[in-house]
Design an enzyme around this catalytic site. Structure first.
Site, PDB file in Angstrom:
ATOM      1  N   GLU A   1       0.801  -1.229   0.000  1.00  0.00           N
ATOM      2  CA  GLU A   1       0.000   0.000   0.000  1.00  0.00           C
ATOM      3  C   GLU A   1       0.835   1.281   0.000  1.00  0.00           C
ATOM      4  O   GLU A   1       0.468   2.269  -0.637  1.00  0.00           O
ATOM      5  CB  GLU A   1      -0.977   0.016   1.184  1.00  0.00           C
ATOM      6  CG  GLU A   1      -2.190  -0.901   1.007  1.00  0.00           C
ATOM      7  CD  GLU A   1      -1.911  -2.348   1.353  1.00  0.00           C
ATOM      8  OE1 GLU A   1      -0.784  -2.654   1.790  1.00  0.00           O
ATOM      9  OE2 GLU A   1      -2.826  -3.184   1.201  1.00  0.00           O
TER      10      GLU A   1
ATOM     11  N   HIS B   1     -11.913  -4.142   8.131  1.00  0.00           N
ATOM     12  CA  HIS B   1     -12.295  -4.004   6.716  1.00  0.00           C
ATOM     13  C   HIS B   1     -13.655  -3.320   6.574  1.00  0.00           C
ATOM     14  O   HIS B   1     -14.301  -3.454   5.543  1.00  0.00           O
ATOM     15  CB  HIS B   1     -12.416  -5.377   6.038  1.00  0.00           C
ATOM     16  CG  HIS B   1     -11.128  -6.116   5.863  1.00  0.00           C
ATOM     17  ND1 HIS B   1     -10.479  -6.727   6.899  1.00  0.00           N
ATOM     18  CD2 HIS B   1     -10.374  -6.338   4.766  1.00  0.00           C
ATOM     19  CE1 HIS B   1      -9.382  -7.319   6.446  1.00  0.00           C
ATOM     20  NE2 HIS B   1      -9.285  -7.092   5.156  1.00  0.00           N
TER      21      HIS B   1
END
Lengths: 325, 323
Positions: B58, B127
């Site tokens: 990321e 999430h």
């Protein structure tokens, strides 16, 4: 490219200019004119000037925080005015005095600098992607220190640059000290260049105090990148003559580095050793050396005057820069 | 006008812009296949250099987008879940948001960071979060959050054409909601709110998945004689203060609904804005309906409890009407 006599003299001259600008910046800090951090680059001039000499003006450059990257920019053709004015917080500085010690020089391909050490690794990927897309064979010279090599972003970027074969030269200025911590306590091996093997890219160690060794290693990596061969890692063993940050104690952990220790480091001084070499080769004469020093001194006086005489930015620009229209 | 879902609408916007501008490219984890289908099929059309699958990396995804944008490209980076921004936050808030300012306006960072937010899919605490307030706090970013397929397409095209870093937050429960979307390219200005339902008695400000729940609650309230206006800011940074204040000056009451935890969520900024600029128009204290102050639980019943319900919104409407 074989360096001609004039090229060699320019390398020497640019190292002298870099050293003198570094000294001037320290003086400015001591006199209260540079209201900022300054992380002296004394000891790394050969690395900065020698590596940048391999670049074209449109190549991307991230000079790391030793000397705030100015040696690389001088090596690329910039003078010190916008650098010092930026450190004085003046509107004539590289970034209108807004940035200070993390400044950019977009015209010279230096599109970034940052306070978070290691942030350059991912950003360099983007420059590499842009370079690849233009098809102009531009390269990225992404510099970091032995301290920066400890960041996790290094892995992410080394990996992706290698997978995507990006035209990046990763250049490590290993002066053996990350702030106040010696490398023996931050890295488990002798050579950071050994990391390269894990990413299937070449990794070489050079004497960073020898500007010709730097030039040759960086030139080979730059040529490889321009030809589409992908990234390389070069580790230059340098020395840091001064403290991590001006005004802070020059310690290793908590123990002051001795004068004898610093004197030992200075025996390898990149400027002195190169001067002696060029004198021996007959490329330089003592008169030429004096002349180069004299011109550099004059430039320093001019640079200081320019910065002192420049106005600070107007407060009205503060909110105008945040967003592009 | 054809009806398509939000996933398809965003896909459509990406396709339009990639056809229009060769500098636009996509990078992220498995974008060739496309999570929820958003980027599906684009690699077939535009090739591997413009739809780049990355490793799980990321920091490098966001940082590469920042660098590419600084160097003149227009990246659309995908962060699969907004929860993962912690890994890449330095690249977003220290680099993307600040570089233009720090460098005296000499460069621009025209990038989009697409990401997903929201609970409801059983994806639990790491999430499912809604973290838009984090981004609203950072000068230099723009924050966009569509609630309909139509808005998503128009806002995405604007985001890609914008010369600043835009965090584009897609609520994952909305991907398969249908709506009318024109086939041609069109833009919705970033920073313009939309009144999703006009009303007289109370303004509900709702974002993302909460917009449809607010509309349903408004319908129920209407049966009880309460006329509710539903305002979707669509962009949280910049916030369309004009439309917001105008609505409150008309209705004199406000309820803010978001899926973020209530504490220091985007609603706090919205409430403070109205408190500072339209206090005299308020007939009742501003109420906020948000997620409870806890990580998002997995177990279905608990997760459903976390997400603000129509019932809770309706209760808030009735409470402000009592004042």
């Amino acid at each position: 490219m074989k360096l001609e006599k004039d090229d060699l003299i320019l390398l020497y001259r640019n190292m002298v200019r870099t050293r003198k600008l570094d000294e001037l910046t320290i003086k400015g800090l001591q006199e209260g004119k540079v209201l900022s951090f300054y992380h002296s680059g004394q000891g790394s001039e050969g690395l900065a000037v020698g590596s940048a000499a391999c670049l074209r003006k449109d190549d991307y450059l991230w000079g790391h925080h030793r000397g705030h990257g100015i040696g690389y920019l001088i090596g690329k053709g910039l003078d010190g005015k916008a650098f010092l004015a930026e450190h004085y917080g003046k509107v004539t500085g590289s970034c209108l005095g807004i940035s200070g010690f993390h400044f950019a020089e977009p015209e010279y391909g230096a599109l970034g600098a940052a306070g978070t050490i290691g942030s350059q690794f991912p950003i360099s990927l983007g420059w590499g992607l842009a370079a690849k897309k233009t098809g102009k064979q531009q390269v990225v010279l992404a510099c970091f220190g032995d301290g920066g090599s400890n960041r996790g972003t290094l892995h992410e970027a080394f990996n992706l640059a290698a997978v995507w074969k990006l035209p990046i030269v990763w250049l490590c200025d290993n002066n053996g000290m990350a702030q106040y911590t010696p490398i023996k306590d931050t890295y488990p091996k002798d050579d950071i260049a050994d990391l390269a093997g894990g990413y299937n890219m070449p990794g070489v160690v050079v004497d960073g105090m020898d500007i010709m060794a730097v030039y040759e290693a960086v030139e080979a990596a730059v040529d490889r990148a321009r030809a589409g061969g992908g990234p390389s890692l070069i580790e230059a063993k340098t020395a840091r003559y001064r403290s991590h940050s001006e005004g802070s104690p020059d310690v290793s952990h908590t123990v002051t580095r001795s004068e004898a220790e610093i004197a030992e480091l200075k025996k390898r001084d990149p400027i002195e050793t190169f001067k002696i070499k060029l004198l021996k080769q007959g490329v330089l004469t003592e008169e030429m050396v004096d002349q180069i020093n004299k011109e550099a001194d004059e430039e320093i006086i001019e640079t200081e005057k320019f910065s002192l005489d420049s106005p600070p930015p107007e407060p009205s620009i503060l909110n105008k820069l945040i967003y592009a229209e | 006008m054809p009806e398509i879902n939000m996933s398809k609408a965003i896909n459509n916007a990406l396709k339009h812009e990639m056809e229009r501008d060769p500098d636009v490219f996509i990078l992220g984890i498995d974008v060739s296949g496309g999570m929820m289908g958003v980027t599906a099929g684009l690699q077939d059309q535009f090739g591997e250099n413009r739809v780049r699958d990355t490793p799980i990396t990321e920091s490098a995804i966001v940082g590469a987008a920042v660098g590419a944008a600084a160097a003149g490209l227009r990246p659309v980076a995908e962060l699969m879940f907004v929860d993962f921004i912690g890994v890449a936050m330095d690249q977003l808030f220290n680099q993307a948001a600040k570089m233009r300012y720090m460098f005296g306006g000499k460069i621009k960072i025209p990038m989009v960071l697409r990401t997903t937010c929201g609970a409801g899919m059983g994806t639990a605490a790491q999430h499912s979060q809604s973290l838009e307030a984090w981004f609203m706090h950072i000068p230099g970013l723009k924050v966009v959050m569509p609630s309909t397929p139509y808005d998503a397409k128009g806002l995405m095209i604007s985001a890609i054409r914008d010369d600043n870093p835009v965090v584009f937050i897609e609520n994952k429960m909305l991907y398969f909601t249908q709506g009318e979307v024109p086939e041609e390219a069109y833009t919705i200005p970033i920073g313009s709110a939309d009144i999703k339902r006009e009303g007289e008695d109370v303004t509900i400000v709702a974002t993302g998945q909460m917009v449809s729940r607010a509309l349903n609650a408004a319908e129920s309230a209407s049966a009880e004689g309460i006329s509710v206006e539903v305002l979707d800011p669509r962009s949280l940074l910049p916030l369309d203060e004009g439309t917001l204040l105008e609505s409150v000056r008309k209705t004199h009451r406000m309820v803010i609904v978001h899926e973020e935890v209530k504490n220091a969520g985007s609603g706090a900024e919205i409430a403070a804005t109205v408190g500072e600029k339209a206090f005299g128009y308020l007939d009742a204290p501003i109420l906020r309906v948000g997620g409870p102050f806890c990580p998002i639980p997995f177990s279905q019943k608990l997760e459903a409890e976390f997400i603000p319900s129509e019932g809770k919104i309706l209760d808030a409407i009735k409470t402000v009407m009592k004042s």
